[in-house]
Scaffold this active site. Structure first.
Site, PDB file in Angstrom:
ATOM      1  N   SER A  11      41.874  -1.027 -14.559  1.00 14.75           N
ATOM      2  CA  SER A  11      42.287  -2.366 -14.136  1.00 14.75           C
ATOM      3  C   SER A  11      41.983  -2.695 -12.687  1.00 14.75           C
ATOM      4  O   SER A  11      42.098  -3.843 -12.287  1.00 14.75           O
ATOM      5  CB  SER A  11      43.784  -2.554 -14.385  1.00 14.75           C
ATOM      6  OG  SER A  11      44.530  -1.732 -13.512  1.00 14.75           O
TER       7      SER A  11
ATOM      8  N   LYS B  68      48.146  -1.910  -8.606  1.00 16.71           N
ATOM      9  CA  LYS B  68      47.776  -3.331  -8.609  1.00 16.71           C
ATOM     10  C   LYS B  68      47.719  -3.836  -7.172  1.00 16.71           C
ATOM     11  O   LYS B  68      48.142  -3.169  -6.237  1.00 16.71           O
ATOM     12  CB  LYS B  68      48.787  -4.178  -9.389  1.00 16.71           C
ATOM     13  CG  LYS B  68      49.036  -3.750 -10.820  1.00 16.71           C
ATOM     14  CD  LYS B  68      47.852  -3.970 -11.715  1.00 16.71           C
ATOM     15  CE  LYS B  68      48.146  -3.430 -13.112  1.00 16.71           C
ATOM     16  NZ  LYS B  68      46.965  -3.187 -13.885  1.00 16.71           N
TER      17      LYS B  68
END
Length: 175
Positions: A35, A83
């Site tokens: 991601s 993230k």
């Protein structure tokens, strides 16, 4: 003989003390997801500063963080996710035509895998004590856009990614 044994004991005690101090300040993490590509790949080793926000400053937009999510891994344990902070408490965010708009302005994101692929999202306001986070590889990232992750509690943040140490040809400081 006794003097040599005390020397060994002293050296082992110092090594354990140094390791304990290092683990208090830093946490090594192996990336296990895609991601954050193109900035981090699966099997990259990173160092997370566990004290970054306690001792050295506030969370900022653009910081790369590791946090404990409510998602479960294959063994039933809560997953750690990596993230990027996109929104802080009080920020308004929306996604139109694939671009993230923060506080009324499209944000420039040179770090994403591909510009303009963030999907769509109605305007929200980041709640007090929360963060809005997104992965850099928006096609595959499970992040604050999904109900499964949503806005994350600031208390779940393990720390700030400060260094990639492996692969060796990609060592980079993220201070």
């Amino acid at each position: 003989m006794m003097k040599e044994a005390w020397g060994w004991i002293r050296d082992i005690a110092i090594a354990v003390l140094i390791a304990a101090v290092l683990l208090f300040f830093f946490k090594p993490i192996i990336i296990q997801q895609e991601s954050m590509q193109p900035n981090f790949y699966s099997n990259d080793y990173v160092i997370v500063s566990k004290q970054a926000y306690k001792l050295f400053g506030d969370m900022e937009r653009g910081d790369i963080i590791v946090f404990k999510s409510s998602l479960l891994d294959d063994n039933g344990n809560e997953k750690y996710l990596i993230k990027r902070i996109i929104g802080l408490p009080g920020d308004t965010l929306e996604i139109k035509d694939g671009y993230v708009i923060r506080n009324g302005e499209i944000i420039q994101e040179p770090y994403v895998a591909q510009q303009g692929v963030s999907g769509e999202m109605s305007r929200i306001t980041v709640e007090e004590g929360k963060l809005f986070v997104m992965g850099d590889n928006r096609y595959v990232s499970q992040d604050s856009r999904s109900a499964a992750v949503g806005q994350i509690d600031q208390e779940t943040v393990v720390g700030k990614v400060i260094l990639r140490i492996f692969p060796f040809d990609s060592i980079k400081y993220f201070g």
